[in-house]
Design a protein around this motif. Structure first.
Motif, mmCIF file in Angstrom:
data_model
loop_
_atom_site.group_PDB
_atom_site.id
_atom_site.type_symbol
_atom_site.label_atom_id
_atom_site.label_comp_id
_atom_site.label_asym_id
_atom_site.label_seq_id
_atom_site.Cartn_x
_atom_site.Cartn_y
_atom_site.Cartn_z
ATOM 1 N N TRP A 169 41.831 43.885 41.286
ATOM 2 C CA TRP A 169 41.454 44.214 42.668
ATOM 3 C C TRP A 169 41.619 45.711 42.933
ATOM 4 O O TRP A 169 40.777 46.335 43.602
ATOM 5 C CB TRP A 169 42.302 43.406 43.645
ATOM 6 C CG TRP A 169 41.971 43.673 45.085
ATOM 7 C CD1 TRP A 169 42.705 44.379 45.993
ATOM 8 C CD2 TRP A 169 40.793 43.251 45.786
ATOM 9 N NE1 TRP A 169 42.068 44.420 47.206
ATOM 10 C CE2 TRP A 169 40.888 43.734 47.111
ATOM 11 C CE3 TRP A 169 39.675 42.506 45.416
ATOM 12 C CZ2 TRP A 169 39.901 43.498 48.061
ATOM 13 C CZ3 TRP A 169 38.694 42.276 46.372
ATOM 14 C CH2 TRP A 169 38.814 42.762 47.686
ATOM 15 N N MET A 172 38.792 47.560 41.532
ATOM 16 C CA MET A 172 37.600 47.382 42.362
ATOM 17 C C MET A 172 37.603 48.354 43.528
ATOM 18 O O MET A 172 36.539 48.813 43.963
ATOM 19 C CB MET A 172 37.514 45.943 42.862
ATOM 20 C CG MET A 172 37.133 44.931 41.786
ATOM 21 S SD MET A 172 37.039 43.241 42.418
ATOM 22 C CE MET A 172 35.570 43.332 43.458
ATOM 23 N N TYR A 177 34.339 48.988 38.138
ATOM 24 C CA TYR A 177 34.057 47.576 37.923
ATOM 25 C C TYR A 177 34.130 47.178 36.453
ATOM 26 O O TYR A 177 34.369 46.015 36.142
ATOM 27 C CB TYR A 177 32.686 47.229 38.515
ATOM 28 C CG TYR A 177 32.644 47.432 40.010
ATOM 29 C CD1 TYR A 177 33.352 46.600 40.864
ATOM 30 C CD2 TYR A 177 31.914 48.482 40.565
ATOM 31 C CE1 TYR A 177 33.339 46.796 42.239
ATOM 32 C CE2 TYR A 177 31.883 48.692 41.940
ATOM 33 C CZ TYR A 177 32.608 47.844 42.764
ATOM 34 O OH TYR A 177 32.591 48.041 44.128
ATOM 35 N N TYR A 184 39.994 40.948 34.966
ATOM 36 C CA TYR A 184 39.786 39.609 35.527
ATOM 37 C C TYR A 184 39.489 38.583 34.433
ATOM 38 O O TYR A 184 39.967 37.441 34.488
ATOM 39 C CB TYR A 184 38.641 39.626 36.545
ATOM 40 C CG TYR A 184 39.045 40.093 37.919
ATOM 41 C CD1 TYR A 184 40.132 39.506 38.575
ATOM 42 C CD2 TYR A 184 38.360 41.109 38.568
ATOM 43 C CE1 TYR A 184 40.506 39.926 39.839
ATOM 44 C CE2 TYR A 184 38.732 41.536 39.829
ATOM 45 C CZ TYR A 184 39.808 40.945 40.461
ATOM 46 O OH TYR A 184 40.193 41.359 41.706
ATOM 47 N N ASN A 195 39.673 32.135 43.179
ATOM 48 C CA ASN A 195 39.501 33.385 43.920
ATOM 49 C C ASN A 195 39.258 34.549 42.976
ATOM 50 O O ASN A 195 38.401 35.405 43.230
ATOM 51 C CB ASN A 195 40.734 33.651 44.785
ATOM 52 C CG ASN A 195 40.531 34.850 45.696
ATOM 53 O OD1 ASN A 195 39.586 34.916 46.463
ATOM 54 N ND2 ASN A 195 41.431 35.828 45.599
ATOM 55 N N ARG A 196 39.999 34.583 41.853
ATOM 56 C CA ARG A 196 39.768 35.647 40.872
ATOM 57 C C ARG A 196 38.383 35.513 40.241
ATOM 58 O O ARG A 196 37.753 36.517 39.895
ATOM 59 C CB ARG A 196 40.862 35.623 39.798
ATOM 60 C CG ARG A 196 42.187 36.212 40.277
ATOM 61 C CD ARG A 196 43.103 36.520 39.106
ATOM 62 N NE ARG A 196 43.551 35.311 38.443
ATOM 63 C CZ ARG A 196 44.663 34.665 38.754
ATOM 64 N NH1 ARG A 196 45.437 35.109 39.727
ATOM 65 N NH2 ARG A 196 45.016 33.579 38.099
ATOM 66 N N CYS A 198 35.733 34.530 41.799
ATOM 67 C CA CYS A 198 34.823 35.141 42.770
ATOM 68 C C CYS A 198 34.828 36.659 42.638
ATOM 69 O O CYS A 198 33.771 37.305 42.705
ATOM 70 C CB CYS A 198 35.208 34.733 44.190
ATOM 71 S SG CYS A 198 34.830 33.014 44.605
ATOM 72 N N ASN A 199 36.007 37.223 42.445
ATOM 73 C CA ASN A 199 36.098 38.675 42.264
ATOM 74 C C ASN A 199 35.392 39.104 40.987
ATOM 75 O O ASN A 199 34.718 40.150 40.954
ATOM 76 C CB ASN A 199 37.558 39.114 42.232
ATOM 77 C CG ASN A 199 38.227 39.025 43.591
ATOM 78 O OD1 ASN A 199 37.554 39.011 44.621
ATOM 79 N ND2 ASN A 199 39.545 38.947 43.610
ATOM 80 N N CYS A 203 32.229 41.654 40.559
ATOM 81 C CA CYS A 203 32.182 42.769 39.601
ATOM 82 C C CYS A 203 30.880 42.741 38.806
ATOM 83 O O CYS A 203 30.223 43.773 38.623
ATOM 84 C CB CYS A 203 33.359 42.685 38.631
ATOM 85 S SG CYS A 203 34.959 43.119 39.323
#
Length: 298
Positions: A169, A172, A177, A184, A195-196, A198-199, A203
């Motif tokens: 995060w 980011m 990225y 990630y 949730n990770r 989604c991150n 990216c």
């Protein structure tokens, strides 16, 4: 005829009520500076006055570990995060070794609140290095953590994945990225989290790799990956998929941070392969990693 003396049971009632007060309000007993600070914080709800008494507790050596952490938390709540950072930096040397990890976690939150991304990344790298060198969790594979007044066990794998997620995060926030993707992906191989994921999908979108992003986000959408708040993660995946379209390619140079990330990923692979509950506190792989201390200090 003289009145009967009060029984011991009656006499203990006041003590029981007093003990109950401390339990209900989660305030320690006594009249020390730290106790006064907690009373002001939790009972009287006077944050500013509690900070004054937390300072007095630190200066007088009264429960310094707790006083410093509690004061920093109150300062953060009062939008005085910069002061909290300076307080921890200035007085953490007075705290026990056992308190250092929680102070680091608090510093990471404070750096995040202040937008100090570089400092946040540096501290997260340091925490990862401690795991690689066998210095986290006192060499054990689990530790007891506390959240919202409840205790629970955290494994070294969960902690490693959490730290990697925070590091991703932070990258980011720098629009780095490429580094965030690597971090990630590694976190997901240790402890998958919706949730990770989604991150990670975001990216990939930023990197112009839409097809890969769709695959990652669909895993969340189909609940193939769990998480603490799965419904929110699913909703976020749905939103990202709806918004997915012509994305401007965002690139950032591979810098020192990325080279560190690639290197630390290899070290973490070694740790995961070597770590079992039956090994000694300092694992053989950690001895091998000593040669890399200087390289990983960047």
């Amino acid at each position: 005829m003289a009145a009967p003396a009060p029984s011991k049971r009656r006499g203990s009632g006041g003590g029981e009520k007093k003990d109950l007060f401390h339990v209900v309000h989660k305030v320690p007993a006594g009249d020390s500076p730290y106790v006064r600070a907690k009373h002001l914080q939790l009972v009287e709800k006077d944050a500013e006055a509690s900070i004054v008494w937390f300072w007095k507790a630190i200066n007088s050596g009264d429960r310094v570990d707790s006083a410093l952490k509690d004061m920093a938390v109150v300062m953060k709540q009062q939008d005085r995060a910069e002061e909290a950072i300076e307080a921890i930096r200035s007085f953490r040397h007075l705290c026990s070794r056992q308190a250092q990890e929680s102070l680091d976690n608090l510093l990471i939150d404070l750096y995040k609140k202040c937008g100090k991304v570089d400092e946040q990344i540096e501290l997260l790298k340091q925490k990862l290095k401690m795991i690689c060198l066998g210095e986290a969790f006192n060499g054990k594979i689990t530790k007891t953590a506390r959240s919202h007044g409840k205790k629970f066990q955290v494994s070294i794998q969960q902690e490693m994945s959490r730290i990697l997620g925070n590091l991703g995060w932070a990258y980011m926030q720098q629009n780095n990225y490429e580094a965030a993707e690597l971090v990630y992906r590694k976190a997901q191989t240790i402890v998958p989290d919706a949730n990770r994921a989604c991150n990670l999908g975001l990216c990939l979108i930023k990197l112009g790799r839409d097809e890969e992003a769709v695959q990652v986000l669909e895993d969340v959408l189909l609940r193939r990956i769990s998480g603490l708040d799965g419904d929110k993660a699913v909703a976020r995946a749905e939103q990202l998929l709806r918004e997915l379209g012509p994305i401007t390619h965002v690139s950032s140079p591979f810098d020192v941070g990325l080279s560190f990330t690639e290197e630390i990923m290899e070290r973490l692979d070694l740790v995961m392969n070597e770590w079992t509950p039956f090994r000694s506190r300092r694992l053989p792989v950690f001895e091998e990693l000593d040669a890399f201390r200087d390289q990983m200090a960047c």
